[in-house]
Every structure is written in C-alpha cells, then in structure tokens.
Design a protein around this motif. Structure first.
Motif, PDB file in Angstrom:
ATOM      1  N   ALA A 272       0.989  -1.370  -0.068  1.00  0.00           N
ATOM      2  CA  ALA A 272       0.150  -0.096   0.116  1.00  0.00           C
ATOM      3  C   ALA A 272       0.997   1.484  -0.132  1.00  0.00           C
ATOM      4  O   ALA A 272       0.944   2.092  -0.795  1.00  0.00           O
ATOM      5  N   LEU A 273       1.883   1.373   0.892  1.00  0.00           N
ATOM      6  CA  LEU A 273       2.709   2.343   1.270  1.00  0.00           C
ATOM      7  C   LEU A 273       3.015   2.700  -0.325  1.00  0.00           C
ATOM      8  O   LEU A 273       3.864   3.889  -1.241  1.00  0.00           O
ATOM      9  N   LEU A 274       4.138   0.751  -1.488  1.00  0.00           N
ATOM     10  CA  LEU A 274       4.640   0.903  -2.753  1.00  0.00           C
ATOM     11  C   LEU A 274       3.228   2.018  -3.827  1.00  0.00           C
ATOM     12  O   LEU A 274       4.180   3.018  -4.161  1.00  0.00           O
ATOM     13  N   PHE A 275       2.522   1.531  -3.210  1.00  0.00           N
ATOM     14  CA  PHE A 275       1.275   1.994  -4.344  1.00  0.00           C
ATOM     15  C   PHE A 275       0.948   3.671  -3.672  1.00  0.00           C
ATOM     16  O   PHE A 275       1.143   4.671  -5.208  1.00  0.00           O
ATOM     17  N   GLU A 276       0.345   4.167  -2.849  1.00  0.00           N
ATOM     18  CA  GLU A 276       1.374   6.146  -2.410  1.00  0.00           C
ATOM     19  C   GLU A 276       1.797   6.152  -2.482  1.00  0.00           C
ATOM     20  O   GLU A 276       1.740   7.518  -3.777  1.00  0.00           O
TER      21      GLU A 276
ATOM     22  N   GLN B  16      -1.300  17.892   1.548  1.00  0.00           N
ATOM     23  CA  GLN B  16      -0.179  18.343   1.272  1.00  0.00           C
ATOM     24  C   GLN B  16       0.799  17.363   1.449  1.00  0.00           C
ATOM     25  O   GLN B  16       0.014  16.153   1.446  1.00  0.00           O
ATOM     26  N   ILE B  17       2.148  16.752   0.626  1.00  0.00           N
ATOM     27  CA  ILE B  17       2.729  15.761   0.514  1.00  0.00           C
ATOM     28  C   ILE B  17       3.159  15.234   1.999  1.00  0.00           C
ATOM     29  O   ILE B  17       3.029  14.245   2.909  1.00  0.00           O
ATOM     30  N   LEU B  18       3.737  15.973   2.598  1.00  0.00           N
ATOM     31  CA  LEU B  18       4.471  15.916   3.562  1.00  0.00           C
ATOM     32  C   LEU B  18       3.841  17.839   4.723  1.00  0.00           C
ATOM     33  O   LEU B  18       4.689  18.753   4.582  1.00  0.00           O
TER      34      LEU B  18
ATOM     35  N   SER C 203       7.960  11.128   6.027  1.00  0.00           N
ATOM     36  CA  SER C 203       9.317  12.053   4.876  1.00  0.00           C
ATOM     37  C   SER C 203       9.975  11.299   4.384  1.00  0.00           C
ATOM     38  O   SER C 203      11.261  11.710   3.118  1.00  0.00           O
ATOM     39  N   ALA C 204       9.176   9.995   4.009  1.00  0.00           N
ATOM     40  CA  ALA C 204       9.716   9.115   2.347  1.00  0.00           C
ATOM     41  C   ALA C 204       9.374  10.009   1.808  1.00  0.00           C
ATOM     42  O   ALA C 204      10.044  10.516   0.225  1.00  0.00           O
ATOM     43  N   SER C 205       8.564  10.643   1.829  1.00  0.00           N
ATOM     44  CA  SER C 205       8.031  11.115   0.196  1.00  0.00           C
ATOM     45  C   SER C 205       8.933  12.465  -0.339  1.00  0.00           C
ATOM     46  O   SER C 205       9.518  12.153  -1.200  1.00  0.00           O
ATOM     47  N   LEU C 206       9.805  12.979   0.692  1.00  0.00           N
ATOM     48  CA  LEU C 206      10.621  13.322  -0.274  1.00  0.00           C
ATOM     49  C   LEU C 206      12.150  12.571  -0.915  1.00  0.00           C
ATOM     50  O   LEU C 206      12.626  13.143  -1.737  1.00  0.00           O
TER      51      LEU C 206
END
Lengths: 358, 116
Positions: free
Chosen positions: A24-28, A123-125, B3-6
């Motif tokens: 799931a994280l990978l798909f995200e 937002q992404i982060l 933070s993995a998004s970075l």
C-alpha cells in the motif's frame, strides 16, 4: 461535499484494505510521484502560455493563437520541438557538472513542493519546520545556476551565473526577514498552523501596516530571487544572450525553463500561504451570508486563485518596470530593503507582544 | 506518508529530468564538428578563455551575505518563541541586531557595498 481531502482519504483506505501495508505504501509512493510529475508538466505548460498571453495583451496584441483553440496547445508544440532538438555540449565544458546542473535545479524545485498545502488537509508532507524547510531547500537552487554557468566554458554564462548568485543570495535575506514577521505573529513554522491562524482573517488584513510592508518586501524579493524582470540581470537578453543557460539546448534548456516557472509558482504559493491565507476563503467580519457563500467555493480553488493572482502580478511587473543595473539592484537590497525589513521585523514583534493586531 | 515522500520526490525529479533527456537522446541523431563545439558568442568566432578575472564585488557581497544568513538562522528559533517570552526576547534581539548592524555599517564605511 466534494473535496480533495475525501478523495485522498478514500484512496488511502482502499489501498490499506486491499493490500498489505508495504505494498500500500509503495502504491502511495507511485501515486505521489506520478501526481507531482504531472503537476510539474501541467504547471510548465500553463504558466508559459499564461506568460505569453499576458505579455501579448499588455502590448495590445493577440499572442499565440494558431495551435489549438485560442493558442492553448502552443506550449505543447514548443515542448515537442525542444524534445527533437539536439542537446549540444560545448568543447571545453565540464561534462559532468554541465549535465548535473539541470537535474539539480529540477530536484530542488520538486522538493520544495513537498510542504505546500494545495487544499484543505491536502499536502505531501506536513513538516513542522515548513517555512525553514522551504527557505533552506530553495536556496540550494543557486548552486545549480552557478554550476550551469561555471561548467559551460562561456563568458556570458559565467557572468550571468555570477550575477544571478549575487542577486539571489542578497534578496534571500529580505525575503527571509519578511517571512519571519509572519512566523513571529503565529509562533509556528508549520505551514498548516500558519494557515489555521488565519481562520478569522488573512494576515495582510489582520497585521496592520508592518505585515503589508513585509508583503511588499516579500514580493520584491521573490521577483528578484526567481530572476524575473525587472531583476532579470542573470539572463538579460540584450547583454548576455541568455545568461547562465546560453550553452544549453534541447531538453536540458527545457528543464531550466520549466524549473524557472515552477519556482515562480512555489514562491507565489508561499506568499499566498503566509499573507493571503492559503486555502482559507475570504471572510468579512460577521457578514454571515457572504461568508457562507464563500465557504461553498472549494479550498483548492481559493488556493490556486490566490497563487495565480500573485503570478499575474509578477508577470505584470515585467511589462511595467525597466531592468535595473547590477549596482542599482544591489543598492536596492543592501541599502533599502534589508534595513527596512529588519526594522519592520522589530515593529512586528512589538505589535505581537503588545497584542495590537486583530 | 512522512519523510519518505522526500525520497519519492527526489526519485520523481530524477525520473522526470532523466526521462526527458533520454527521450531526446533517443530521437535526435546529432553530428559534431569543430564549429558546433565552440562557445556561443553571438556568431563571431569565440575569442580567448572564459576564465577571466571578474569583479571582486561579487565576492564581497557573498561574504556580507554569509554574516546575515547566519543571523537569519539564529532568528528562526527566536521567532517561534518570542510570543511566549515577550518583552525580554525583543530587547535581546535588538541588542543582537544592533551589534550585527554595526558590522554592516563598518563594511559599508569601508566601501564593500560600492560597485566598482
């Protein structure tokens, strides 16, 4: 109600229910990557077309109007043309740095997109040092520009890069001080906190004269930081052909061009978040009817509207002010903007401590 | 996502830029000759080396920038807490900025901000 927040939430719950957490994280990750890349492409296409159309209407002409309805596909055609152009590397250029520079510039402008809230809870982060993160990461982009100019083995490129370096680092100071005045008022570096603090009015209305002064300083400084006219000395066409990207052609040039426009979008969205309330709708005191109508407009539309208004203002500057000379440019920063923004920061602090703002 | 998004964004940027350049490389059959490789100087044959001397002003401005940038980094944590601490923080930062501003005035007096 229809909102981006509910879409992301439903996608996340669906992914978590269907797959195990790792997949799931990978798909995200894949979804985020694809979304950011398409945002980049769309921003480039829209902003370049907007720039050309705005310029055209300011000079009482039509602008691009052949490709697609009303010229809307002109940038697509231009991009296709740039893809099939030969990417030359001049003799005597430092090949590694020459090829690394466009990558660096693109990576920086993509990383700065991370903490920007595009809509409510979207937002992404949501990093707790958002403002510091944005100013720290975006200031690395000057290294990409210096790298490009230095590695090109061209006098124009080197001079353009040097000018750009001096200009960007100088104006970073007053942009930073202008941003700090909002941080003082809110007491938080997190962008979502800063937007939440504008629930009952945007800072530009709540903060009296000091915030208006820092807004003006911020707009001037970011115009200089993104190398836009009237501060476009780094690529002054009449003096340096194209400045630091004189030797770049084909796709590498397109990447520089794209990063420049995405940077304009980024600084305008930071301005909109800090001073104009981000995705917060416009509320006026206790006009309940008016406030309810404003609440019905989706938060993403508010955000995009404010950002594009600021972008329009920056494009407007280009056709209003003549280009400055380098000594005038540095004088403006060091002798006027920097002392004014320092005093302004102290004044804002005084107002915050005494509670003189709304 | 945290933070993995970075990392995801960095990879996305590399894929985007690298993909574009790779597609262009795949589509274009370029040729190379002596004139093509010359530095572009508006059409006339390029003259001399680009590694000339240039104005020392750029260097001086970079040095002064360094002072103020460090100051700015110190101001960030101050700005977050000044609301809670109140007047004492304001007085302290006025002293801090005053000392820095004296240094700035000294540089100005020495002519570091003058463009030759």
């Amino acid at each position: 109600m229809f909102s981006l927040e509910s879409i992301t939430n439903s996608i996340q719950t669906w992914l978590n229910n269907t797959f195990n957490p790792t997949i799931a994280l990978l798909f995200e990750c894949v979804i985020v990557g694809v979304l950011v890349i398409s945002l980049f492409a769309v921003l480039g296409l829209v902003l370049v077309l907007m720039e050309r159309k705005v310029s055209a209407y300011m000079q009482i002409r039509l602008g691009p109007n052949r490709v697609g309805p009303g010229g809307s596909l002109q940038t697509v055609a231009d991009t296709l043309k740039l893809v099939v152009k030969e990417g030359l590397t001049p003799d005597g250029a430092d090949k590694f740095l020459f090829n690394l520079a466009p990558f660096l510039v693109i990576i920086i402008s993509m990383l700065v997109l991370a903490p920007i809230p595009f809509a409510k809870n979207f937002q992404i982060l949501d990093i707790n040092i958002g403002v510091l993160y944005v100013s720290a990461v975006s200031s690395v982009s000057v290294i990409g520009i210096l790298m490009a100019g230095w590695a090109s083995n061209n006098k124009y490129s080197l001079l353009g890069a040097m000018r750009s370096g001096a200009q960007i680092v100088s104006y970073e100071l007053s942009a930073g001080l202008a941003v700090l005045s909002i941080v003082v008022l809110t007491g938080s570096l997190q962008l979502s906190d800063i937007i939440a603090s504008q629930q009952n009015g945007w800072w530009i209305f709540k903060g009296h004269i000091p915030v208006i002064i820092s807004f003006v300083i911020f707009i001037i400084a970011v115009t200089a930081e993104t190398n836009r006219a009237p501060f476009d000395l780094a690529e002054a066409e009449s003096e340096l052909t194209a400045g630091f990207h004189t030797e770049y052609s084909g796709m590498k040039f397109a990447l520089f061009f794209l990063a420049e426009y995405v940077n304009i979008f980024i600084v305008c969205s930071i301005g909109a978040i800090l001073f104009l309330g981000g995705w917060m709708p416009l509320h006026i005191g206790n006009w309940n009817g008016f406030n309810h109508v404003m609440d019905y407009i989706p938060s993403s539309v508010w955000f995009i509207g404010k950002v594009f208004f600021l972008i329009f203002v920056i494009m407007w500057f280009r056709w209003t002010f003549p280009r400055l000379r380098i000594d005038q440019l540095l004088n403006l920063e060091w002798k006027y903007l920097l002392p004014i923004s320092m005093l302004n920061l102290l004044l804002t602090t005084l107002i915050t401590i005494m509670g003189w703002h709304f | 996502m945290g933070s993995a998004s970075l990392i995801v964004l960095t990879i996305a940027a590399i894929v985007f830029a690298g993909g574009g350049i790779a597609v262009a490389k795949f589509l274009v059959k370029g040729s190379k000759n002596a004139v093509k490789g010359q530095a572009y100087e508006c059409g006339i044959p390029s003259e001399g080396s680009p590694w000339n001397q240039f104005n020392i002003g750029y260097y001086l401005f970079a040095l002064i920038f360094l002072i103020f940038d460090v100051e700015l980094v110190f101001l960030y944590p101050w700005a977050v807490v000044v609301k809670q601490i109140g007047m004492a923080a304001l007085v302290e930062i006025i002293i801090f900025l005053f000392i820095l501003f004296m240094g700035f005035l000294y540089a100005h007096k020495q002519g570091a901000l003058k463009w030759m």
